[in-house]
Design a protein around this motif. Sequence first.
Motif, mmCIF file in Angstrom:
data_model
loop_
_atom_site.group_PDB
_atom_site.id
_atom_site.type_symbol
_atom_site.label_atom_id
_atom_site.label_comp_id
_atom_site.label_asym_id
_atom_site.label_seq_id
_atom_site.Cartn_x
_atom_site.Cartn_y
_atom_site.Cartn_z
ATOM 1 N N ALA A 75 0.861 -1.187 0.000
ATOM 2 C CA ALA A 75 0.000 0.000 0.000
ATOM 3 C C ALA A 75 0.896 1.235 0.000
ATOM 4 N N TYR A 102 0.951 5.575 0.833
ATOM 5 C CA TYR A 102 0.298 6.687 1.519
ATOM 6 C C TYR A 102 0.953 7.997 1.116
ATOM 7 N N TYR A 133 4.838 7.080 1.570
ATOM 8 C CA TYR A 133 5.302 5.923 2.331
ATOM 9 C C TYR A 133 4.695 4.645 1.739
ATOM 10 N N GLN A 164 3.938 0.556 2.452
ATOM 11 C CA GLN A 164 3.617 -0.278 3.620
ATOM 12 C C GLN A 164 3.240 -1.667 3.133
ATOM 13 N N TRP A 210 2.696 -6.025 4.616
ATOM 14 C CA TRP A 210 2.458 -6.903 5.769
ATOM 15 C C TRP A 210 3.262 -8.167 5.581
ATOM 16 N N VAL A 251 2.959 -5.383 10.341
ATOM 17 C CA VAL A 251 2.971 -4.196 9.497
ATOM 18 C C VAL A 251 4.368 -3.577 9.441
ATOM 19 N N PHE A 256 6.451 -0.214 7.501
ATOM 20 C CA PHE A 256 6.464 0.975 6.646
ATOM 21 C C PHE A 256 7.863 1.183 6.078
ATOM 22 N N GLY A 280 10.762 3.940 4.780
ATOM 23 C CA GLY A 280 11.260 5.144 5.428
ATOM 24 C C GLY A 280 10.700 6.448 4.878
ATOM 25 N N ILE A 290 0.088 4.174 15.401
ATOM 26 C CA ILE A 290 1.236 4.451 14.555
ATOM 27 C C ILE A 290 1.823 5.773 15.021
ATOM 28 N N GLN A 297 5.011 8.960 14.654
ATOM 29 C CA GLN A 297 5.918 9.637 13.737
ATOM 30 C C GLN A 297 6.731 10.669 14.513
ATOM 31 N N GLY A 340 9.907 9.283 9.773
ATOM 32 C CA GLY A 340 8.909 8.471 9.116
ATOM 33 C C GLY A 340 7.925 7.819 10.064
ATOM 34 N N LEU A 341 7.042 7.025 9.486
ATOM 35 C CA LEU A 341 5.990 6.350 10.232
ATOM 36 C C LEU A 341 6.505 5.054 10.852
ATOM 37 N N TRP A 354 4.858 1.703 12.878
ATOM 38 C CA TRP A 354 3.728 0.973 13.422
ATOM 39 C C TRP A 354 4.052 0.507 14.833
ATOM 40 N N PRO A 413 7.890 -5.710 17.113
ATOM 41 C CA PRO A 413 8.858 -6.411 17.982
ATOM 42 C C PRO A 413 9.782 -5.465 18.741
ATOM 43 N N PHE A 420 -0.662 8.581 15.948
ATOM 44 C CA PHE A 420 -1.886 8.446 15.172
ATOM 45 C C PHE A 420 -2.599 7.153 15.568
ATOM 46 N N ARG A 435 -7.222 -0.467 10.319
ATOM 47 C CA ARG A 435 -6.575 -1.319 9.342
ATOM 48 C C ARG A 435 -7.593 -2.262 8.726
ATOM 49 N N TYR A 439 -3.155 -5.796 3.770
ATOM 50 C CA TYR A 439 -3.815 -4.882 4.703
ATOM 51 C C TYR A 439 -3.428 -3.459 4.355
ATOM 52 N N TYR A 440 -4.304 -2.531 4.646
ATOM 53 C CA TYR A 440 -3.905 -1.130 4.571
ATOM 54 C C TYR A 440 -4.743 -0.320 5.558
#
Lengths: 107, 126
Positions: free
Chosen positions: A33, A35, A86, A88, A90, A96, A98, A100, B39, B41, B46-47, B49, B63, B96, B100, B112-113
């Motif tokens: 995906a 974003y 970004y 992403q 799975w 999940v 992402f 960078g 999530i 930032q 960057g993001l 999870w 993890p 955020f 999902r 998934y998104y």
Amino acid sequence: SFELTQPPSVSVSPGQTATITCSGDELEKKYTAWYQQKPGQSPVVVMYQDEKRPSGVPERFSGSSSENTATLTISGTQPMDEADYYCQAWDSSTDVVFGGGTKLTVL
Amino acid sequence: QVQLRESGPGLMKPSETLSLTCTVSDDSITHDGYFWAWIRQPPGKGLEWIGSVHHIGSSYYNPSLKSRVIISIDTSKKQFSLKLNSATAADTAVYFCARRYRVTGNTGFGGYYFDSWGLGTLVTVS
């Protein structure tokens, strides 16, 4: 662990085609995906399942995935497309992940 | 269209527990096809999870944060929450909450998104 790698930045002239890549082990099997995030805003999905465009996303956005690389393509890039992008995916081992992020500059 | 809203303290001290709540505007919190996620930032970065929870109670964590994180859900209040203990300056970020979605179709599982996001809330650890 599974990781996604994106170029930090991409530049494009208005009206030209922007290509943003995302690399990861066997990414083609993991459904990417994408974003878009503009300054001060929440991310918005522009592509899912590699190549599917959510309703409301302009047709100039397209996606593809092959082997270890997923690609987001913006045809006829407009100044409003300037943003961070970004990827992403799975993965069964890390859930999940992402990338960078890539800063797209339209100049 | 669903709306998500984060709430919680914007400033905390090192070693304290970061606690945030996300309120969901509709009944999709009990839909089997969704997980509810946090999530974050860090400023200028960057993001990342943090983790996700399902209405039946199952949860999954990054993890790298798993030892410090608990995500829980209260469907009666249409809320899910994040607790991150032993906070440090490295936990300073915009947090955020997001929904999902599991993609399924004629070919089966399609990944998934995150289809809906909250506006985000800045948490500073200092």
